[in-house]
Design a protein around this motif. Structure first.
Motif, PDB file in Angstrom:
ATOM      1  N   ALA A 448       0.830  -1.203   0.000  1.00 30.37           N
ATOM      2  CA  ALA A 448       0.000   0.000   0.000  1.00 30.37           C
ATOM      3  C   ALA A 448       0.866   1.256   0.000  1.00 30.37           C
ATOM      4  CB  ALA A 448      -0.944  -0.015   1.192  1.00 30.37           C
ATOM      5  N   ARG A 449       1.989   1.234   0.687  1.00 32.35           N
ATOM      6  CA  ARG A 449       2.895   2.388   0.668  1.00 32.35           C
ATOM      7  C   ARG A 449       3.476   2.597  -0.719  1.00 32.35           C
ATOM      8  NH1 ARG A 449       4.875  -0.014   5.559  1.00 32.35           N
ATOM      9  NH2 ARG A 449       6.873  -0.493   4.555  1.00 32.35           N
ATOM     10  N   MET A 450       3.750   1.520  -1.430  1.00 33.83           N
ATOM     11  CA  MET A 450       4.272   1.659  -2.786  1.00 33.83           C
ATOM     12  C   MET A 450       3.246   2.285  -3.720  1.00 33.83           C
ATOM     13  SD  MET A 450       6.337  -1.932  -3.379  1.00 33.83           S
ATOM     14  CE  MET A 450       6.647  -1.472  -5.077  1.00 33.83           C
ATOM     15  N   GLU A 451       1.976   1.946  -3.537  1.00 32.05           N
ATOM     16  CA  GLU A 451       0.929   2.449  -4.428  1.00 32.05           C
ATOM     17  C   GLU A 451       0.469   3.853  -4.075  1.00 32.05           C
ATOM     18  OE1 GLU A 451      -2.176  -0.389  -4.215  1.00 32.05           O
ATOM     19  OE2 GLU A 451      -1.032  -2.000  -5.209  1.00 32.05           O
ATOM     20  N   ASN A 452       0.827   4.329  -2.912  1.00 33.30           N
ATOM     21  CA  ASN A 452       0.418   5.683  -2.539  1.00 33.30           C
ATOM     22  C   ASN A 452       1.156   6.698  -3.410  1.00 33.30           C
ATOM     23  OD1 ASN A 452       0.476   8.306  -0.911  1.00 33.30           O
ATOM     24  ND2 ASN A 452      -0.947   7.062   0.280  1.00 33.30           N
ATOM     25  N   PRO A 453       0.444   7.645  -4.047  1.00 34.22           N
ATOM     26  CA  PRO A 453       1.110   8.590  -4.958  1.00 34.22           C
ATOM     27  C   PRO A 453       2.073   9.536  -4.255  1.00 34.22           C
ATOM     28  CG  PRO A 453      -1.183   9.204  -4.636  1.00 34.22           C
ATOM     29  CD  PRO A 453      -1.010   7.875  -4.000  1.00 34.22           C
ATOM     30  N   CYS A 454       1.911   9.748  -2.958  1.00 29.34           N
ATOM     31  CA  CYS A 454       2.817  10.640  -2.231  1.00 29.34           C
ATOM     32  C   CYS A 454       4.023   9.910  -1.652  1.00 29.34           C
ATOM     33  CB  CYS A 454       2.066  11.352  -1.113  1.00 29.34           C
ATOM     34  SG  CYS A 454       0.771  12.465  -1.705  1.00 29.34           S
ATOM     35  N   ILE A 455       4.072   8.590  -1.776  1.00 32.06           N
ATOM     36  CA  ILE A 455       5.206   7.820  -1.254  1.00 32.06           C
ATOM     37  C   ILE A 455       5.968   7.188  -2.409  1.00 32.06           C
ATOM     38  CG2 ILE A 455       5.910   5.954   0.286  1.00 32.06           C
ATOM     39  CD1 ILE A 455       3.364   6.410   1.891  1.00 32.06           C
ATOM     40  N   GLY A 456       5.349   6.242  -3.113  1.00 35.79           N
ATOM     41  CA  GLY A 456       5.982   5.604  -4.255  1.00 35.79           C
ATOM     42  C   GLY A 456       6.926   4.499  -3.858  1.00 35.79           C
ATOM     43  N   ALA A 457       7.420   3.784  -4.871  1.00 37.45           N
ATOM     44  CA  ALA A 457       8.292   2.636  -4.624  1.00 37.45           C
ATOM     45  C   ALA A 457       9.664   3.055  -4.100  1.00 37.45           C
ATOM     46  CB  ALA A 457       8.447   1.828  -5.918  1.00 37.45           C
ATOM     47  N   ASP A 458      10.135   4.241  -4.453  1.00 35.94           N
ATOM     48  CA  ASP A 458      11.475   4.669  -4.026  1.00 35.94           C
ATOM     49  C   ASP A 458      11.544   4.966  -2.536  1.00 35.94           C
ATOM     50  OD1 ASP A 458      12.393   4.445  -6.622  1.00 35.94           O
ATOM     51  OD2 ASP A 458      11.914   6.533  -7.112  1.00 35.94           O
TER      52      ASP A 458
END
Length: 522
Positions: A448-458
């Protein structure tokens, strides 16, 4: 009888009287037959009108006019009314002649000014068209005549000075292509950031920006060395920065490297490699300089009514905390607030090394508490902690955070579908909002953190480590408000470079000088 004669010597007529004076009066003193039966008031009014009629010049002739006493009974005088004044038809004709003379004078002045402007335009076109010096000589002889022609008569007949259209340089505002470009590069443990800006009257305008996650400090905490893969990623990003600097033609720049190059044993070797392969000369700054630049970059977001600010910068390999004691700032704002740094501390923990020690993918509540305690152990070295606690008790101290951690919290709090710096930078968060956002991110799974637009995979594996450092700071010093800053070292570098060059001081003094010259020209 008295003999009277008028002797004229070219001056005003003089009446000479000789002999005895009889009881009969002169013709001028005798009342006219029309005045018989009039009251004294009407007689005085007619007398004043006759005086005005005597002072009117004869407009019919073109010779020099002398004032003379009109003969009201003479048939050579123009037709007058019963009261001895000029008829309305005569007044209308006189006004019409006056308008014609006025139009003739103005038309002549406009033609002269137009002729002068045409000659000046022809001269300028010859200069830019590459004409020879010989062809310019006849035009240069006409320049004094053109200058005198510009002084045309005004509507009142007075000679006016020509309007000065040259000789003063126009004030060139900041933000145009003639202003120099400044650049700031920050090679941190996690990111490589570049900012190119042009100074303006009150700050600067960003012209170009570049940011890439390179994770230069990957493995430095355990191996004490920069890995080859990390250095390759950083050099590739720095090569892109070098191309931007060359294409933009930057006049002044400062390129710094922070904790990763400070802590690594091969940090100096990496700096030499960067110089050889990219041509960029990086400067490894100490932690004190890093803390000061963070203050310079974020000082414009300090509350004007605050008595103190706890500024923190959560980086990849270190975290800086600065106490600004503003109780005696006397209205100082912006970059001037760097003089009020009371104390500062640099923690050797950041999001990268803390996530490597405790893990950042699957973070349980126990792992999160362990990261908070790890960061809190380094806060005990803050020597002025007790005095800061007393200042916070006054209620006029707020926090100011500059890092990817706080900008992520603000983006999630605002519910942004896409990260927007304009909405995040300067956002105020209450203490309860910060606690709620930290709990929400801690309970959020890695996917879910990866898919959040304000967090992202990086940042999905690093954001909770940053939240743990922020939680440790909040538990040590609790402030009711936190302001988010999407700015930091790069903005501080640009501010210091422009302040050192005096671009804003020159603009203020030049503006005063221009205002003085404009006032003299009025």
């Amino acid at each position: 009888m008295a003999a009277a004669s008028v002797e004229g010597t070219g001056q005003s007529p003089t009446l000479v009287v000789s002999g005895s004076i009889s009881t009969s009066h002169s013709k001028q003193a005798q009342p006219s037959p029309d005045e018989e039966g009039l009251s004294s008031t009407q007689k005085r009014r007619r007398k004043r009108r006759r005086g005005r009629a005597k002072n009117q010049p004869e407009l019919a002739t073109g010779t020099h006019h002398q004032q003379r006493t009109p003969d009201l009974n003479s048939s050579s005088q123009p037709q007058t009314g019963g009261e001895g004044i000029t008829s309305p038809k005569g007044k209308k004709a006189a006004r019409r002649r006056g308008r014609k003379r006025w139009q003739a004078r103005n038309t002549q002045g406009v033609e002269q000014r137009t002729t002068g402007a045409d000659q000046s335009g022809d001269l300028a076109s010859q200069r830019f068209s590459g004409s020879s010096e010989k062809s310019l000589k006849p035009q240069s002889k006409q320049r004094p005549e053109t200058k005198s022609d510009n002084r045309g008569p005004s509507a009142t007949g007075e000679v006016q000075r020509p309007k000065r259209t040259q000789g003063f340089r126009q004030k060139t505002p900041y933000g145009q292509n003639n202003s120099p470009l400044y650049a700031a590069l920050d090679l941190g443990t996690n990111n490589c950031r570049l900012l190119i800006a042009r100074p303006e009257e009150r700050g600067f305008r960003v012209v170009d920006a570049y940011s890439r996650i390179v994770r230069l400090g990957e493995g430095v905490d355990s191996q004490k060395r920069l890995s080859d893969a990390a250095m390759d990623r950083a050099i590739e990003a720095l090569a892109n920065c070098h191309r931007k600097l060359s294409d933009r033609g930057v006049a002044r720049s400062r390129l710094i490297a922070t904790e990763a190059c400070r802590a690594a044993e091969n940090g100096s070797e990496f700096i030499d490699r960067v110089k050889t392969e990219t041509g960029l000369a990086l400067e490894v700054v100490n932690r004190e300089t890093e803390a000061r630049l963070a203050v310079a970059g974020c000082a414009s977001l300090v509350d004007h009514e605050a008595d103190g600010v706890i500024l923190f910068d959560i980086g990849g390999g270190s975290s800086e905390i600065v106490w600004l004691d503003l109780r005696n700032r006397c209205g100082a704002r912006g970059y001037a607030l760097t003089r009020f740094i009371r104390s500062w501390i640099s923690l050797p923990v950041g999001v990268v090394n803390l996530a490597e020690r405790h893990g950042g993918v699957h973070v349980t509540p126990d792992i999160f508490e362990a990261m908070v305690e790890d960061a809190a152990d380094h806060l005990a070295a803050f020597s002025l902690a007790n005095n800061l606690t007393e200042a916070i008790a006054s209620g006029r101290v707020h926090m100011l955070g500059t890092s990817g951690t706080v900008t992520t919290l603000a983006g999630v709090h605002l519910g942004l579908k896409r990260y927007d710096r304009r909405r995040v930078d300067g956002t105020w968060l209450d203490d309860s909002d910060v606690s709620r956002m930290i709990d929400e991110l801690r309970d959020m799974p890695y996917e879910a953190r990866m898919e959040n637009p304000c967090i992202g995979a990086d940042r999905a594996d690093l954001v909770l480590a940053g939240c743990a450092i922020l939680e440790a700071i909040r538990r040590r010093w609790t402030c009711p408000r936190l302001r988010v800053a999407d700015r930091g070292l790069r903005e501080g570098i640009l501010t210091e470079l422009m302040a050192a060059d005096g671009v804003w001081a020159r603009r203020r003094s030049r503006s005063r000088f221009d205002r003085g010259r404009q006032g003299n020209r009025v």
